[in-house]
Write an enzyme that holds these catalytic residues in place. Structure first.
Site, PDB file in Angstrom:
ATOM      1  N   TYR A  60      -3.774 -78.330  56.923  1.00  0.00           N
ATOM      2  CA  TYR A  60      -2.808 -77.641  57.409  1.00  0.00           C
ATOM      3  C   TYR A  60      -2.222 -76.182  56.645  1.00  0.00           C
ATOM      4  CZ  TYR A  60       0.701 -79.549  54.158  1.00  0.00           C
ATOM      5  OH  TYR A  60       1.363 -79.920  53.222  1.00  0.00           O
ATOM      6  N   CYS A  61      -1.486 -75.444  57.107  1.00  0.00           N
ATOM      7  CA  CYS A  61      -1.063 -74.523  56.513  1.00  0.00           C
ATOM      8  C   CYS A  61       0.399 -73.963  57.020  1.00  0.00           C
ATOM      9  CB  CYS A  61      -1.970 -73.167  56.494  1.00  0.00           C
ATOM     10  SG  CYS A  61      -2.256 -72.581  58.259  1.00  0.00           S
ATOM     11  N   ALA A  62       0.690 -72.864  56.985  1.00  0.00           N
ATOM     12  CA  ALA A  62       2.274 -72.362  57.538  1.00  0.00           C
ATOM     13  C   ALA A  62       1.772 -72.024  58.904  1.00  0.00           C
ATOM     14  CB  ALA A  62       2.449 -71.036  56.807  1.00  0.00           C
TER      15      ALA A  62
END
Length: 93
Positions: A60-62
């Site tokens: 995941y990331c932003a």
């Protein structure tokens, strides 16, 4: 390109032992992340192949862009079979 997995499926995978990986930069990770996640910034994800090989991985990331890029590196370029993209961290719930 791969569609992000459902948040409920991501939580199931992590509960079953998948490694939750935050691919944002270290300063972003330090400002807040999903509990239990490790920080492996996308820029250096290829250096972590051996550490990630042989286990399911949820990325995941932003916003989902960097986790998609990390998925492409791990799954497409290097053939890791159990790599999943959650997308943006707000999807975790």
């Amino acid at each position: 390109w791969t569609a992000p997995i459902a948040p409920a499926r991501a939580r199931e995978l992590v509960a079953a032992g998948a490694q939750l990986v935050d691919v944002r930069d270290a300063d972003e990770f330090a400002r807040g992340h999903i509990a239990g996640a490790v920080n492996l910034p996308v820029a250096g994800i290829e250096q972590e192949l051996e550490a990630l090989r042989g286990q399911p991985v949820v990325l995941y990331c932003a916003s989902g862009l960097r986790s998609q890029k990390a998925w492409q590196v791990l799954a497409r370029r290097h053939g890791l079979p159990q790599v999943y993209n959650l997308g943006g961290m707000t999807r975790w719930g």
